[in-house]
Design a protein around this motif. Sequence first.
Motif, short mmCIF file in Angstrom:
data_model
loop_
_atom_site.label_atom_id
_atom_site.label_comp_id
_atom_site.label_asym_id
_atom_site.label_seq_id
_atom_site.Cartn_x
_atom_site.Cartn_y
_atom_site.Cartn_z
N LEU A 315 0.84 -1.19 0.00
CA LEU A 315 0.00 0.00 0.00
C LEU A 315 0.88 1.24 0.00
O LEU A 315 1.86 1.33 0.75
CB LEU A 315 -0.89 0.00 1.25
CG LEU A 315 -2.12 0.91 1.27
CD1 LEU A 315 -3.08 0.55 0.14
CD2 LEU A 315 -2.83 0.79 2.61
N ASN A 343 -3.04 -0.20 -5.53
CA ASN A 343 -2.44 -0.09 -4.19
C ASN A 343 -2.11 1.35 -3.82
O ASN A 343 -1.36 1.59 -2.87
CB ASN A 343 -1.19 -0.96 -4.08
CG ASN A 343 -0.11 -0.58 -5.10
OD1 ASN A 343 -0.40 0.11 -6.08
ND2 ASN A 343 1.11 -1.03 -4.88
N ARG A 367 -5.28 -4.27 2.59
CA ARG A 367 -4.10 -4.71 1.83
C ARG A 367 -2.89 -4.81 2.75
O ARG A 367 -2.73 -4.01 3.65
CB ARG A 367 -3.80 -3.73 0.70
CG ARG A 367 -4.92 -3.62 -0.33
CD ARG A 367 -4.48 -2.74 -1.48
NE ARG A 367 -3.34 -3.33 -2.19
CZ ARG A 367 -3.44 -4.15 -3.23
NH1 ARG A 367 -4.63 -4.52 -3.66
NH2 ARG A 367 -2.37 -4.64 -3.81
#
Length: 367
Positions: A315, A343, A367
């Motif tokens: 991320l 992301n 994530r």
Amino acid sequence: MTQHIERDLQRFKHIVKGRVRENLRKYVTHGEMLGRKGRETVSIPVPNIEIPHFRHGKKGSGGAGQGEGEVGQSLGPGQEEDGEGQAGSGKGKHIREVEVSLDELAAMLGEELELPNIIPKGADALSSEKDRYNSIRQTGPDSLLHFKRTYKQALKRQIATGQYNKDNPVVIPTKDDARYKSWTTVSQPQANAAIIYIMDVSGSMGDEQKEIVRTEAFWIDTWLRTQYEGVQKRYVVHDAVAYEVDADTFFRVRESGGTRISSAYEKTHQILQRDFPVADWNIYIFQFSDGDNWGDDNRSCQAALTEYLLPVCNLFCYGQVESLYGSGEYIRELQRLGETWDNVSYSMIENKQGIYQSIKEFLGRGR
């Protein structure tokens, strides 16, 4: 008698934790507990809680619906406005310091913001079981006897039954007073996470903006440490040039130069290559800036992100903090990248009230 006392105590603690949960948004946005943070717990100031109880008035003093009165007349004593009136002997509001573990705080945050649990990437997403001595029970081997809890239980019993003699304060535990350490088996992820914090420290980033970053970083840390067994953090500050610093310097340093964001990306890339092999680490990058960047540097930033940062990150989060001079246009560059990279996350943080939504936007993807 002692069982009733223990039950009432646990009920009171449950009420207090409920009050913390109800006011979580306030704690998130104001960062009141950051100065009270210990290694595993946080002390949170909450208003003193009054347990409901009956209170009898004086005999013959009347009550609602009795005696003479006028329509609209107050039935009880009035309250003066804050800051008015003479000094008096009346009681004021009290604050109670409540200790909450960081794990409990993270659970509250996850429930309040509806944060999904993170699924780590790669082969390190395996789980291991570990025993934690985190509870108390009334039976167990002598090796797990909790002396402090046993003594307190014996003391409460003697006080409740009238056996305690303050002139001869001898406390003798019985078998029923014994308390033993107990454990629960928890599943822990074996994966590790590396968090890189990047902050613009040019002259346009003032103390208020740094406080916003500090508060949001605390909550990000609190959540991610419950998702991974090991969390390592690195800090990068930049104006026109980037430097790796420690945590204390990160939140206190202030420069007066221009802004060149690509220098921070280059420094971050060096840190990842040096300390965090992509195959073994889940990478998180959180960047905070007021959005101003030197003209042609945006092109260098996009190249750095797409070539060697975004391909290795779980991320990449960008928070644009509004400064005294307004906000720049850099967030628009990230928005364009977000159309092709799933992301990438970004948020506008106009003031401290924006921290709450920013955390949800950053961590809400799982994530």
